[in-house]
Motif scaffolding. Sequence first.
Motif, PDB file in Angstrom:
ATOM      1  N   LEU A 157       0.838  -1.198   0.000  1.00 15.73           N
ATOM      2  CA  LEU A 157       0.000   0.000   0.000  1.00 15.73           C
ATOM      3  C   LEU A 157       0.868   1.242   0.000  1.00 15.73           C
ATOM      4  O   LEU A 157       1.827   1.346   0.771  1.00 15.73           O
ATOM      5  CB  LEU A 157      -0.893   0.002   1.243  1.00 15.73           C
ATOM      6  CG  LEU A 157      -1.902  -1.149   1.299  1.00 15.73           C
ATOM      7  CD1 LEU A 157      -2.485  -1.275   2.698  1.00 15.73           C
ATOM      8  CD2 LEU A 157      -2.990  -0.936   0.257  1.00 15.73           C
ATOM      9  N   THR A 170       5.932   8.901   1.982  1.00 14.81           N
ATOM     10  CA  THR A 170       7.079   9.539   2.654  1.00 14.81           C
ATOM     11  C   THR A 170       7.924   8.552   3.462  1.00 14.81           C
ATOM     12  O   THR A 170       9.093   8.815   3.708  1.00 14.81           O
ATOM     13  CB  THR A 170       6.606  10.701   3.557  1.00 14.81           C
ATOM     14  OG1 THR A 170       5.717  10.191   4.552  1.00 14.81           O
ATOM     15  CG2 THR A 170       5.925  11.793   2.762  1.00 14.81           C
ATOM     16  N   ASP A 171       7.349   7.442   3.877  1.00 13.51           N
ATOM     17  CA  ASP A 171       8.151   6.338   4.434  1.00 13.51           C
ATOM     18  C   ASP A 171       8.477   5.340   3.328  1.00 13.51           C
ATOM     19  O   ASP A 171       9.603   4.859   3.201  1.00 13.51           O
ATOM     20  CB  ASP A 171       7.377   5.598   5.544  1.00 13.51           C
ATOM     21  CG  ASP A 171       7.467   6.275   6.893  1.00 13.51           C
ATOM     22  OD1 ASP A 171       8.520   6.868   7.191  1.00 13.51           O
ATOM     23  OD2 ASP A 171       6.479   6.218   7.647  1.00 13.51           O
ATOM     24  N   TYR A 191      -0.754  15.547   7.477  1.00 15.18           N
ATOM     25  CA  TYR A 191      -0.305  16.400   8.592  1.00 15.18           C
ATOM     26  C   TYR A 191      -0.781  17.836   8.388  1.00 15.18           C
ATOM     27  O   TYR A 191      -1.125  18.521   9.351  1.00 15.18           O
ATOM     28  CB  TYR A 191       1.213  16.355   8.723  1.00 15.18           C
ATOM     29  CG  TYR A 191       1.710  14.992   9.114  1.00 15.18           C
ATOM     30  CD1 TYR A 191       1.487  14.495  10.380  1.00 15.18           C
ATOM     31  CD2 TYR A 191       2.390  14.185   8.205  1.00 15.18           C
ATOM     32  CE1 TYR A 191       1.914  13.225  10.745  1.00 15.18           C
ATOM     33  CE2 TYR A 191       2.817  12.924   8.547  1.00 15.18           C
ATOM     34  CZ  TYR A 191       2.577  12.455   9.825  1.00 15.18           C
ATOM     35  OH  TYR A 191       2.992  11.203  10.179  1.00 15.18           O
ATOM     36  N   THR A 241       0.593  10.912   5.776  1.00  7.99           N
ATOM     37  CA  THR A 241      -0.734  10.724   6.370  1.00  7.99           C
ATOM     38  C   THR A 241      -0.642  10.103   7.760  1.00  7.99           C
ATOM     39  O   THR A 241       0.344   9.427   8.105  1.00  7.99           O
ATOM     40  CB  THR A 241      -1.586   9.792   5.487  1.00  7.99           C
ATOM     41  OG1 THR A 241      -0.944   8.503   5.430  1.00  7.99           O
ATOM     42  CG2 THR A 241      -1.759  10.334   4.080  1.00  7.99           C
ATOM     43  N   ASP A 243       5.405  10.568  15.269  1.00  7.15           N
ATOM     44  CA  ASP A 243       5.013  11.683  16.141  1.00  7.15           C
ATOM     45  C   ASP A 243       3.536  11.713  16.506  1.00  7.15           C
ATOM     46  O   ASP A 243       3.169  12.312  17.514  1.00  7.15           O
ATOM     47  CB  ASP A 243       5.412  13.020  15.495  1.00  7.15           C
ATOM     48  CG  ASP A 243       6.881  13.330  15.724  1.00  7.15           C
ATOM     49  OD1 ASP A 243       7.297  13.305  16.895  1.00  7.15           O
ATOM     50  OD2 ASP A 243       7.602  13.572  14.742  1.00  7.15           O
TER      51      ASP A 243
HETATM   52  C1  LIG Z   1      12.208  13.922   5.192  1.00  8.55           C
HETATM   53  C2  LIG Z   1      11.250  13.157   6.065  1.00  8.55           C
HETATM   54  C3  LIG Z   1      10.941  13.643   7.331  1.00  8.55           C
HETATM   55  C4  LIG Z   1      10.069  12.963   8.156  1.00  8.55           C
HETATM   56  N1  LIG Z   1       9.807  13.472   9.395  1.00  8.55           N
HETATM   57  C5  LIG Z   1       8.982  12.797  10.225  1.00  8.55           C
HETATM   58  C6  LIG Z   1       8.721  13.318  11.525  1.00  8.55           C
HETATM   59  O1  LIG Z   1       9.212  14.373  11.925  1.00  8.55           O
HETATM   60  N2  LIG Z   1       7.880  12.597  12.332  1.00  8.55           N
HETATM   61  C7  LIG Z   1       7.286  11.423  11.923  1.00  8.55           C
HETATM   62  O2  LIG Z   1       6.538  10.822  12.686  1.00  8.55           O
HETATM   63  N3  LIG Z   1       7.530  10.913  10.686  1.00  8.55           N
HETATM   64  C8  LIG Z   1       8.355  11.569   9.846  1.00  8.55           C
HETATM   65  N4  LIG Z   1       8.619  11.050   8.598  1.00  8.55           N
HETATM   66  C9  LIG Z   1       8.002   9.761   8.234  1.00  8.55           C
HETATM   67  C10 LIG Z   1       6.662   9.858   7.487  1.00  8.55           C
HETATM   68  O3  LIG Z   1       6.429  11.157   6.957  1.00  8.55           O
HETATM   69  C11 LIG Z   1       5.459   9.460   8.331  1.00  8.55           C
HETATM   70  O4  LIG Z   1       5.610   8.223   8.962  1.00  8.55           O
HETATM   71  C12 LIG Z   1       4.171   9.466   7.476  1.00  8.55           C
HETATM   72  O5  LIG Z   1       3.094   9.574   8.357  1.00  8.55           O
HETATM   73  C13 LIG Z   1       3.967   8.232   6.591  1.00  8.55           C
HETATM   74  O6  LIG Z   1       2.722   8.404   5.920  1.00  8.55           O
HETATM   75  P1  LIG Z   1       2.615   8.209   4.347  1.00  8.55           P
HETATM   76  O7  LIG Z   1       1.201   8.551   3.984  1.00  8.55           O
HETATM   77  O8  LIG Z   1       3.669   8.938   3.630  1.00  8.55           O
HETATM   78  O9  LIG Z   1       2.833   6.642   4.265  1.00  8.55           O
HETATM   79  P2  LIG Z   1       3.590   5.790   3.126  1.00  8.55           P
HETATM   80  O10 LIG Z   1       5.009   6.151   3.072  1.00  8.55           O
HETATM   81  O11 LIG Z   1       2.813   5.802   1.867  1.00  8.55           O
HETATM   82  O12 LIG Z   1       3.406   4.337   3.790  1.00  8.55           O
HETATM   83  C14 LIG Z   1       4.069   4.012   4.995  1.00  8.55           C
HETATM   84  C15 LIG Z   1       3.741   2.575   5.367  1.00  8.55           C
HETATM   85  O13 LIG Z   1       2.395   2.457   5.769  1.00  8.55           O
HETATM   86  C16 LIG Z   1       1.668   1.606   4.874  1.00  8.55           C
HETATM   87  N5  LIG Z   1       0.382   2.266   4.712  1.00  8.55           N
HETATM   88  C17 LIG Z   1       0.154   3.570   4.342  1.00  8.55           C
HETATM   89  N6  LIG Z   1      -1.150   3.843   4.424  1.00  8.55           N
HETATM   90  C18 LIG Z   1      -1.763   2.715   4.846  1.00  8.55           C
HETATM   91  C19 LIG Z   1      -3.114   2.373   5.132  1.00  8.55           C
HETATM   92  N7  LIG Z   1      -4.110   3.244   5.028  1.00  8.55           N
HETATM   93  N8  LIG Z   1      -3.377   1.111   5.576  1.00  8.55           N
HETATM   94  C20 LIG Z   1      -2.379   0.217   5.729  1.00  8.55           C
HETATM   95  N9  LIG Z   1      -1.081   0.461   5.465  1.00  8.55           N
HETATM   96  C21 LIG Z   1      -0.786   1.705   5.031  1.00  8.55           C
HETATM   97  C22 LIG Z   1       2.495   1.497   3.634  1.00  8.55           C
HETATM   98  O14 LIG Z   1       2.285   0.275   2.970  1.00  8.55           O
HETATM   99  C23 LIG Z   1       3.895   1.590   4.211  1.00  8.55           C
HETATM  100  O15 LIG Z   1       4.282   0.344   4.755  1.00  8.55           O
HETATM  101  C24 LIG Z   1       9.483  11.722   7.726  1.00  8.55           C
HETATM  102  C25 LIG Z   1       9.780  11.242   6.451  1.00  8.55           C
HETATM  103  C26 LIG Z   1      10.644  11.942   5.633  1.00  8.55           C
HETATM  104  C27 LIG Z   1      10.953  11.389   4.266  1.00  8.55           C
END
Ligand SMILES: Cc1cc2nc3c(=O)[nH]c(=O)nc-3n(C[C@H](O)[C@H](O)[C@H](O)COP(=O)(O)OP(=O)(O)OC[C@H]3O[C@@H](n4cnc5c(N)ncnc54)[C@H](O)[C@@H]3O)c2cc1C
Length: 280
Positions: free
Chosen positions: A24, A29-30, A72, A104, A117
Amino acid sequence: MTVVTATSLDEALDALAGDPSAQLLAGGTDFMVEVSFAHRRPASIVTLRRVDELKGWWRDGDTLVLGAGMTYTELQAEPFLDVVPGLAQAARTVGSPQIRNAGTIGGNIATGSPAGDTLPVLVALDAVIVLQSAADGERRVPWNEFFLGPKRTARRGDELVTAVRVPVVHGRQEYLKVGTRNAMVISVAGVALVMDDDAHTVRVGLGSVGPVPLRAPAAEAFADSTIDWATMTIPDGGAAQFGALVSAAASPIDDQRSTAAYRRHAVGVCARRALQRCLS
Ligand SMILES: Cc1cc2nc3c(=O)[nH]c(=O)nc-3n(C[C@H](O)[C@H](O)[C@H](O)COP(=O)(O)OP(=O)(O)OC[C@H]3O[C@@H](n4cnc5c(N)ncnc54)[C@H](O)[C@@H]3O)c2cc1C
Protein backbone atom coordinates in the motif's frame (compact mmCIF):
# COMPACT_ATOMS: atom_id res chain seq x y z
CA MET A 1 5.61 -3.86 -11.57
CA THR A 2 1.80 -3.71 -11.24
CA VAL A 3 0.27 -0.48 -9.94
CA VAL A 4 -3.41 -0.26 -9.03
CA THR A 5 -4.57 3.32 -8.57
CA ALA A 6 -7.56 2.67 -6.33
CA THR A 7 -10.35 5.23 -6.54
CA SER A 8 -12.59 3.66 -3.89
CA LEU A 9 -12.19 1.65 -0.70
CA ASP A 10 -13.73 -1.43 -2.32
CA GLU A 11 -11.29 -1.20 -5.20
CA ALA A 12 -8.33 -0.99 -2.80
CA LEU A 13 -9.63 -3.90 -0.68
CA ASP A 14 -10.35 -6.05 -3.73
CA ALA A 15 -6.87 -5.37 -5.13
CA LEU A 16 -5.32 -6.41 -1.80
CA ALA A 17 -7.50 -9.51 -1.59
CA GLY A 18 -6.53 -10.47 -5.14
CA ASP A 19 -2.82 -10.00 -4.45
CA PRO A 20 -1.91 -10.22 -0.75
CA SER A 21 1.72 -9.41 -1.61
CA ALA A 22 0.65 -5.97 -2.94
CA GLN A 23 2.03 -3.05 -0.96
CA LEU A 24 0.00 0.00 0.00
CA LEU A 25 1.23 3.45 -0.94
CA ALA A 26 -0.34 6.51 0.71
CA GLY A 27 1.81 9.68 0.83
CA GLY A 28 4.95 7.66 0.10
CA THR A 29 7.08 9.54 2.65
CA ASP A 30 8.15 6.34 4.43
CA PHE A 31 7.56 3.98 1.52
CA MET A 32 9.68 5.78 -1.09
CA VAL A 33 12.62 6.23 1.32
CA GLU A 34 12.66 2.46 1.78
CA VAL A 35 12.48 1.92 -2.00
CA SER A 36 15.35 4.39 -2.53
CA PHE A 37 17.52 2.53 -0.01
CA ALA A 38 16.51 -0.82 -1.56
CA HIS A 39 14.96 -1.92 1.74
CA ARG A 40 11.68 -2.45 -0.08
CA ARG A 41 11.23 -3.92 -3.58
CA PRO A 42 7.50 -4.00 -4.32
CA ALA A 43 6.29 -6.21 -7.17
CA SER A 44 2.83 -4.67 -6.98
CA ILE A 45 1.47 -1.51 -5.43
CA VAL A 46 -2.01 -0.29 -4.52
CA THR A 47 -2.13 3.51 -4.23
CA LEU A 48 -4.53 5.14 -1.78
CA ARG A 49 -4.37 8.87 -2.50
CA ARG A 50 -7.56 8.86 -4.59
CA VAL A 51 -9.64 6.85 -2.12
CA ASP A 52 -12.20 9.37 -0.87
CA GLU A 53 -13.42 7.11 1.97
CA LEU A 54 -10.01 7.52 3.68
CA LYS A 55 -10.12 11.31 3.62
CA GLY A 56 -11.27 13.83 6.23
CA TRP A 57 -12.63 13.45 9.76
CA TRP A 58 -16.07 13.37 11.30
CA ARG A 59 -17.89 13.00 14.61
CA ASP A 60 -19.61 9.77 15.60
CA GLY A 61 -21.36 10.58 18.90
CA ASP A 62 -18.65 11.14 21.52
CA THR A 63 -15.96 9.85 19.16
CA LEU A 64 -13.94 11.51 16.44
CA VAL A 65 -13.16 9.38 13.41
CA LEU A 66 -10.00 10.45 11.58
CA GLY A 67 -9.63 9.01 8.08
CA ALA A 68 -6.31 7.25 7.47
CA GLY A 69 -5.69 9.58 4.54
CA MET A 70 -5.65 12.75 6.66
CA THR A 71 -2.39 14.55 6.01
CA TYR A 72 -0.30 16.40 8.59
CA THR A 73 -1.27 19.65 6.87
CA GLU A 74 -4.92 18.84 7.55
CA LEU A 75 -4.20 17.79 11.14
CA GLN A 76 -2.55 21.11 11.91
CA ALA A 77 -5.21 23.26 10.23
CA GLU A 78 -8.45 24.85 11.42
CA PRO A 79 -10.91 23.56 12.44
CA PHE A 80 -9.21 20.30 13.41
CA LEU A 81 -6.48 21.97 15.47
CA ASP A 82 -9.06 23.19 18.00
CA VAL A 83 -10.62 19.73 18.27
CA VAL A 84 -7.49 17.65 18.92
CA PRO A 85 -4.77 20.23 19.62
CA GLY A 86 -2.25 17.58 20.67
CA LEU A 87 -2.37 15.98 17.22
CA ALA A 88 -2.09 19.40 15.57
CA GLN A 89 1.02 20.12 17.65
CA ALA A 90 2.51 16.74 16.77
CA ALA A 91 1.75 17.31 13.07
CA ARG A 92 3.49 20.68 13.17
CA THR A 93 6.75 18.97 14.26
CA VAL A 94 6.77 16.50 11.35
CA GLY A 95 9.31 16.92 8.54
CA SER A 96 8.90 19.88 6.18
CA PRO A 97 5.81 21.40 4.50
CA GLN A 98 6.29 18.98 1.59
CA ILE A 99 6.31 15.97 3.94
CA ARG A 100 3.32 17.36 5.84
CA ASN A 101 1.37 17.80 2.59
CA ALA A 102 1.98 14.20 1.53
CA GLY A 103 2.38 12.17 4.75
CA THR A 104 -0.73 10.72 6.37
CA ILE A 105 -1.78 9.68 9.84
CA GLY A 106 -2.63 6.23 8.43
CA GLY A 107 0.93 5.86 7.14
CA ASN A 108 2.35 6.89 10.51
CA ILE A 109 0.16 4.30 12.27
CA ALA A 110 0.83 1.53 9.73
CA THR A 111 4.59 2.12 9.83
CA GLY A 112 4.41 1.73 13.61
CA SER A 113 7.76 3.34 14.34
CA PRO A 114 8.19 4.12 18.05
CA ALA A 115 9.35 7.56 16.83
CA GLY A 116 6.13 8.28 14.90
CA ASP A 117 5.01 11.68 16.14
CA THR A 118 1.25 11.11 16.10
CA LEU A 119 1.51 7.93 18.16
CA PRO A 120 2.12 9.41 21.67
CA VAL A 121 -0.95 11.60 21.23
CA LEU A 122 -3.03 8.69 19.96
CA VAL A 123 -2.04 6.45 22.88
CA ALA A 124 -2.75 9.24 25.40
CA LEU A 125 -6.20 9.48 23.80
CA ASP A 126 -6.72 5.70 24.02
CA ALA A 127 -7.14 5.52 20.26
CA VAL A 128 -8.72 2.58 18.48
CA ILE A 129 -7.35 1.65 15.06
CA VAL A 130 -9.95 0.74 12.43
CA LEU A 131 -8.88 -1.99 9.98
CA GLN A 132 -10.80 -3.37 7.04
CA SER A 133 -10.39 -6.32 4.68
CA ALA A 134 -12.49 -7.66 1.81
CA ALA A 135 -12.73 -11.05 3.53
CA ASP A 136 -13.70 -10.03 7.08
CA GLY A 137 -14.97 -6.46 6.88
CA GLU A 138 -14.11 -4.05 9.67
CA ARG A 139 -12.35 -4.75 12.95
CA ARG A 140 -11.37 -2.25 15.64
CA VAL A 141 -8.14 -2.75 17.55
CA PRO A 142 -7.19 -0.74 20.67
CA TRP A 143 -3.76 0.92 20.35
CA ASN A 144 -2.17 -1.34 22.98
CA GLU A 145 -3.09 -4.43 20.94
CA PHE A 146 -2.11 -2.83 17.62
CA PHE A 147 1.51 -1.75 18.23
CA LEU A 148 3.45 -4.98 18.83
CA GLY A 149 7.10 -3.91 18.48
CA PRO A 150 9.31 -1.52 16.49
CA LYS A 151 7.55 -1.27 13.10
CA ARG A 152 5.46 -4.34 13.96
CA THR A 153 1.70 -4.02 14.15
CA ALA A 154 -1.37 -6.25 14.35
CA ARG A 155 -2.40 -5.31 10.79
CA ARG A 156 -2.80 -8.35 8.52
CA GLY A 157 -1.46 -8.21 4.96
CA ASP A 158 -4.97 -8.11 3.48
CA GLU A 159 -6.08 -5.24 5.70
CA LEU A 160 -6.14 -1.49 5.25
CA VAL A 161 -5.99 0.98 8.10
CA THR A 162 -9.11 2.95 7.24
CA ALA A 163 -9.36 5.29 10.23
CA VAL A 164 -8.46 5.92 13.84
CA ARG A 165 -11.08 6.63 16.49
CA VAL A 166 -10.42 8.92 19.46
CA PRO A 167 -12.80 10.28 22.12
CA VAL A 168 -13.87 13.91 22.19
CA VAL A 169 -11.97 15.28 25.20
CA HIS A 170 -12.41 18.73 26.76
CA GLY A 171 -9.14 20.05 28.19
CA ARG A 172 -5.63 21.17 27.36
CA GLN A 173 -3.30 19.00 25.29
CA GLU A 174 0.42 19.28 24.65
CA TYR A 175 2.96 17.48 22.50
CA LEU A 176 6.65 18.14 23.15
CA LYS A 177 9.42 16.54 21.12
CA VAL A 178 13.18 16.51 21.53
CA GLY A 179 15.41 16.06 18.49
CA THR A 180 18.92 16.85 17.44
CA ARG A 181 17.76 20.09 15.79
CA ASN A 182 14.59 22.17 15.62
CA ALA A 183 13.06 20.96 12.36
CA MET A 184 13.12 18.00 9.94
CA VAL A 185 14.12 15.67 12.70
CA ILE A 186 13.13 12.24 13.92
CA SER A 187 12.12 12.34 17.55
CA VAL A 188 14.72 11.40 20.17
CA ALA A 189 11.96 11.55 22.77
CA GLY A 190 8.35 12.73 22.62
CA VAL A 191 5.68 13.33 25.25
CA ALA A 192 1.96 13.91 24.78
CA LEU A 193 -0.30 15.10 27.58
CA VAL A 194 -4.09 15.01 27.39
CA MET A 195 -6.06 16.62 30.22
CA ASP A 196 -9.72 15.73 30.62
CA ASP A 197 -11.35 18.55 32.56
CA ASP A 198 -14.61 16.62 32.92
CA ALA A 199 -13.16 13.31 34.12
CA HIS A 200 -10.33 15.07 36.04
CA THR A 201 -7.66 12.92 34.46
CA VAL A 202 -4.26 13.43 32.85
CA ARG A 203 -3.12 10.92 30.25
CA VAL A 204 0.48 10.60 29.07
CA GLY A 205 1.82 9.12 25.82
CA LEU A 206 5.54 8.58 25.27
CA GLY A 207 7.40 8.17 21.99
CA SER A 208 10.94 6.99 21.14
CA VAL A 209 11.52 5.64 24.65
CA GLY A 210 10.40 2.06 24.15
CA PRO A 211 9.81 -0.52 21.42
CA VAL A 212 6.23 0.78 21.11
CA PRO A 213 4.59 4.02 22.25
CA LEU A 214 4.03 3.85 26.00
CA ARG A 215 1.77 5.23 28.70
CA ALA A 216 2.93 6.34 32.16
CA PRO A 217 0.24 4.97 34.54
CA ALA A 218 1.92 5.90 37.84
CA ALA A 219 2.50 9.47 36.66
CA GLU A 220 -1.11 9.67 35.44
CA ALA A 221 -2.50 8.45 38.79
CA PHE A 222 -0.25 10.90 40.67
CA ALA A 223 -1.42 13.83 38.54
CA ASP A 224 -5.10 12.84 38.77
CA SER A 225 -4.97 12.85 42.57
CA THR A 226 -2.55 15.76 43.11
CA ILE A 227 -3.97 18.43 40.80
CA ASP A 228 -6.52 20.73 42.43
CA TRP A 229 -9.08 20.56 39.62
CA ALA A 230 -11.08 23.52 40.93
CA THR A 231 -8.15 25.91 40.64
CA MET A 232 -6.16 23.91 38.04
CA THR A 233 -3.02 24.04 40.17
CA ILE A 234 -0.58 21.51 41.55
CA PRO A 235 1.32 21.90 44.85
CA ASP A 236 4.98 23.00 44.76
CA GLY A 237 7.20 20.18 43.59
CA GLY A 238 4.24 18.30 42.07
CA ALA A 239 5.20 18.93 38.45
CA ALA A 240 8.78 17.79 39.14
CA GLN A 241 7.53 14.62 40.82
CA PHE A 242 5.24 14.01 37.85
CA GLY A 243 8.25 14.38 35.51
CA ALA A 244 10.24 11.89 37.59
CA LEU A 245 7.40 9.36 37.41
CA VAL A 246 7.21 9.80 33.62
CA SER A 247 10.99 9.22 33.38
CA ALA A 248 10.56 6.03 35.39
CA ALA A 249 7.92 4.78 32.93
CA ALA A 250 10.29 5.09 29.96
CA SER A 251 12.12 2.04 28.66
CA PRO A 252 14.63 3.60 26.26
CA ILE A 253 17.67 2.20 24.44
CA ASP A 254 20.96 3.62 23.20
CA ASP A 255 21.00 4.00 19.41
CA GLN A 256 22.47 6.23 16.70
CA ARG A 257 20.13 9.08 17.61
CA SER A 258 20.67 9.22 21.39
CA THR A 259 21.42 7.42 24.63
CA ALA A 260 18.94 5.72 26.91
CA ALA A 261 19.99 7.97 29.81
CA TYR A 262 19.38 11.17 27.85
CA ARG A 263 16.03 9.93 26.56
CA ARG A 264 14.87 9.04 30.07
CA HIS A 265 15.91 12.49 31.30
CA ALA A 266 14.34 14.26 28.29
CA VAL A 267 10.87 12.69 28.68
CA GLY A 268 10.85 13.71 32.34
CA VAL A 269 11.71 17.33 31.50
CA CYS A 270 9.17 17.42 28.64
CA ALA A 271 6.46 15.93 30.86
CA ARG A 272 7.07 18.48 33.61
CA ARG A 273 6.96 21.36 31.13
CA ALA A 274 3.88 19.99 29.38
CA LEU A 275 2.03 19.72 32.70
CA GLN A 276 3.07 23.25 33.68
CA ARG A 277 1.81 24.55 30.32
CA CYS A 278 -1.49 22.70 30.70
CA LEU A 279 -1.98 24.25 34.14
CA SER A 280 -0.88 27.78 33.18
C1 LIG B 1 12.21 13.92 5.19
C2 LIG B 1 11.25 13.16 6.07
C3 LIG B 1 10.94 13.64 7.33
C4 LIG B 1 10.07 12.96 8.16
N1 LIG B 1 9.81 13.47 9.40
C5 LIG B 1 8.98 12.80 10.23
C6 LIG B 1 8.72 13.32 11.52
O1 LIG B 1 9.21 14.37 11.92
N2 LIG B 1 7.88 12.60 12.33
C7 LIG B 1 7.29 11.42 11.92
O2 LIG B 1 6.54 10.82 12.69
N3 LIG B 1 7.53 10.91 10.69
C8 LIG B 1 8.35 11.57 9.85
N4 LIG B 1 8.62 11.05 8.60
C9 LIG B 1 8.00 9.76 8.23
C10 LIG B 1 6.66 9.86 7.49
O3 LIG B 1 6.43 11.16 6.96
C11 LIG B 1 5.46 9.46 8.33
O4 LIG B 1 5.61 8.22 8.96
C12 LIG B 1 4.17 9.47 7.48
O5 LIG B 1 3.09 9.57 8.36
C13 LIG B 1 3.97 8.23 6.59
O6 LIG B 1 2.72 8.40 5.92
P1 LIG B 1 2.61 8.21 4.35
O7 LIG B 1 1.20 8.55 3.98
O8 LIG B 1 3.67 8.94 3.63
O9 LIG B 1 2.83 6.64 4.26
P2 LIG B 1 3.59 5.79 3.13
O10 LIG B 1 5.01 6.15 3.07
O11 LIG B 1 2.81 5.80 1.87
O12 LIG B 1 3.41 4.34 3.79
C14 LIG B 1 4.07 4.01 5.00
C15 LIG B 1 3.74 2.57 5.37
O13 LIG B 1 2.40 2.46 5.77
C16 LIG B 1 1.67 1.61 4.87
N5 LIG B 1 0.38 2.27 4.71
C17 LIG B 1 0.15 3.57 4.34
N6 LIG B 1 -1.15 3.84 4.42
C18 LIG B 1 -1.76 2.71 4.85
C19 LIG B 1 -3.11 2.37 5.13
N7 LIG B 1 -4.11 3.24 5.03
N8 LIG B 1 -3.38 1.11 5.58
C20 LIG B 1 -2.38 0.22 5.73
N9 LIG B 1 -1.08 0.46 5.47
C21 LIG B 1 -0.79 1.70 5.03
C22 LIG B 1 2.50 1.50 3.63
O14 LIG B 1 2.29 0.27 2.97
C23 LIG B 1 3.89 1.59 4.21
O15 LIG B 1 4.28 0.34 4.75
C24 LIG B 1 9.48 11.72 7.73
C25 LIG B 1 9.78 11.24 6.45
C26 LIG B 1 10.64 11.94 5.63
C27 LIG B 1 10.95 11.39 4.27
